[in-house]
Motif scaffolding. Structure first.
Motif, PDB file in Angstrom:
ATOM      1  N   UNK A 109       4.932  29.639  87.022  1.00 62.70           N
ATOM      2  CA  UNK A 109       5.642  30.504  88.173  1.00 62.70           C
ATOM      3  C   UNK A 109       4.397  30.701  89.286  1.00 62.70           C
ATOM      4  N   UNK A 110       4.941  31.028  90.435  1.00 58.89           N
ATOM      5  CA  UNK A 110       3.860  31.328  91.248  1.00 58.89           C
ATOM      6  C   UNK A 110       3.540  32.871  91.202  1.00 58.89           C
ATOM      7  N   UNK A 111       2.435  33.179  91.576  1.00 64.61           N
ATOM      8  CA  UNK A 111       1.083  32.528  92.188  1.00 64.61           C
ATOM      9  C   UNK A 111       0.218  31.794  91.455  1.00 64.61           C
ATOM     10  N   UNK A 112       0.514  31.855  90.043  1.00 66.22           N
ATOM     11  CA  UNK A 112      -0.433  31.157  89.079  1.00 66.22           C
ATOM     12  C   UNK A 112      -0.683  29.617  89.317  1.00 66.22           C
ATOM     13  N   UNK A 113       0.515  29.013  89.682  1.00 65.91           N
ATOM     14  CA  UNK A 113       0.410  27.547  89.931  1.00 65.91           C
ATOM     15  C   UNK A 113      -0.558  27.389  91.259  1.00 65.91           C
ATOM     16  N   UNK A 114      -0.247  27.910  92.305  1.00 64.13           N
ATOM     17  CA  UNK A 114      -1.012  27.748  93.653  1.00 64.13           C
ATOM     18  C   UNK A 114      -2.309  28.282  93.385  1.00 64.13           C
ATOM     19  N   UNK A 115      -2.730  29.488  92.763  1.00 65.35           N
ATOM     20  CA  UNK A 115      -4.146  29.871  92.657  1.00 65.35           C
ATOM     21  C   UNK A 115      -4.937  28.874  91.521  1.00 65.35           C
ATOM     22  N   UNK A 116      -4.359  28.480  90.535  1.00 68.32           N
ATOM     23  CA  UNK A 116      -4.994  27.554  89.787  1.00 68.32           C
ATOM     24  C   UNK A 116      -5.432  26.207  90.523  1.00 68.32           C
ATOM     25  N   UNK A 117      -4.381  25.711  91.402  1.00 65.75           N
ATOM     26  CA  UNK A 117      -4.541  24.436  92.130  1.00 65.75           C
ATOM     27  C   UNK A 117      -5.609  24.713  93.247  1.00 65.75           C
ATOM     28  N   UNK A 118      -5.540  25.893  93.919  1.00 62.41           N
ATOM     29  CA  UNK A 118      -6.608  26.008  94.867  1.00 62.41           C
ATOM     30  C   UNK A 118      -8.072  26.092  94.381  1.00 62.41           C
ATOM     31  N   UNK A 119      -8.228  26.960  93.128  1.00 58.62           N
ATOM     32  CA  UNK A 119      -9.363  26.813  92.500  1.00 58.62           C
ATOM     33  C   UNK A 119     -10.155  25.617  91.861  1.00 58.62           C
ATOM     34  N   UNK A 120      -8.978  24.803  91.100  1.00 56.02           N
ATOM     35  CA  UNK A 120      -9.398  23.730  90.460  1.00 56.02           C
ATOM     36  C   UNK A 120      -9.579  22.547  91.288  1.00 56.02           C
ATOM     37  N   UNK A 121      -8.508  22.282  91.956  1.00 60.06           N
ATOM     38  CA  UNK A 121      -8.511  21.032  92.917  1.00 60.06           C
ATOM     39  C   UNK A 121      -9.097  21.252  94.402  1.00 60.06           C
ATOM     40  N   UNK A 122      -9.028  22.446  94.760  1.00 58.67           N
ATOM     41  CA  UNK A 122      -9.298  22.513  96.275  1.00 58.67           C
ATOM     42  C   UNK A 122     -10.783  22.974  96.127  1.00 58.67           C
ATOM     43  N   UNK A 123     -11.302  23.451  95.089  1.00 61.40           N
ATOM     44  CA  UNK A 123     -12.347  24.052  94.644  1.00 61.40           C
ATOM     45  C   UNK A 123     -12.936  25.112  95.720  1.00 61.40           C
ATOM     46  N   UNK A 124     -11.745  26.018  96.049  1.00 62.86           N
ATOM     47  CA  UNK A 124     -12.152  27.237  96.806  1.00 62.86           C
ATOM     48  C   UNK A 124     -12.685  28.447  95.949  1.00 62.86           C
ATOM     49  N   UNK A 125     -13.729  29.127  96.707  1.00 62.42           N
ATOM     50  CA  UNK A 125     -13.963  30.214  95.951  1.00 62.42           C
ATOM     51  C   UNK A 125     -13.015  31.247  95.863  1.00 62.42           C
ATOM     52  N   UNK A 126     -12.856  32.309  94.932  1.00 60.31           N
ATOM     53  CA  UNK A 126     -12.180  33.232  94.735  1.00 60.31           C
ATOM     54  C   UNK A 126     -11.821  34.084  95.983  1.00 60.31           C
TER      55      UNK A 126
END
Length: 159
Positions: A109-126
């Motif tokens: 569910x959101x926001x887990x999916x989007x946060x994980x994607x942004x952190x792992x694939x987009x490599x964005x800082x927290x």
């Protein structure tokens, strides 16, 4: 003092304590994240009989020893293939695990999916992830950690 302030003030100290205890950066970060998840869940029951930092480090220490008890055969001071806390990034490199992880990610569910994607694939800082959601950095860290735990748990269930 609210929980976000406590997180910002004590995260580094708890992480350093765990790193000194277990000598493994990945495990130290995992336990530190879990420490704050547990502390956040039970913050209302904190009696204040000790310093907050002491309370957090006690939670972290107990988590670490619980992990050691469950996995007595694992040497956390060396890189072994059987470690419970595999880095998901390494598993993503394996095409079979990558496919499973992507399927599990899309079922979150959101926001887990989007946060994980942004952190792992987009490599964005927290901090940047938190800004995108209009939340605090501690929220982004905890949300990412929980998403990672959900995926890891589902991977273990499939094994």
């Amino acid at each position: 003092m609210n929980f976000n302030e406590i997180y910002a003030l004590h995260f580094r100290d708890v992480y350093r304590f765990m790193l000194a205890l277990c000598k493994d950066r990945t495990l130290a970060e995992e336990i530190t994240q879990e420490t704050f998840v547990r502390a956040m869940d039970s913050f209302s029951s904190f009696k204040g009989t000790c310093k907050v930092n002491t309370w957090l480090c006690q939670i972290a220490k107990n988590l670490y020893f619980n992990i050691l008890d469950k996995n007595k055969k694992i040497d956390y001071n060396s890189d072994t293939e059987g470690m419970v806390y595999d880095d998901l990034a390494d598993r993503l490199a394996d095409s079979i695990d990558s496919e499973k992880i992507h399927r599990m990610l899309h079922s979150l569910p959101e926001p887990y999916k989007e946060v994980f994607t942004l952190r792992v694939f987009a490599e964005l800082p927290y901090a940047q992830i938190a800004d995108l959601f209009g939340k605090h950095e501690s929220w982004a860290r905890v949300t990412y950690y929980r998403a990672k735990q959900k995926i890891t748990g589902r991977l273990e269930d499939l094994s």
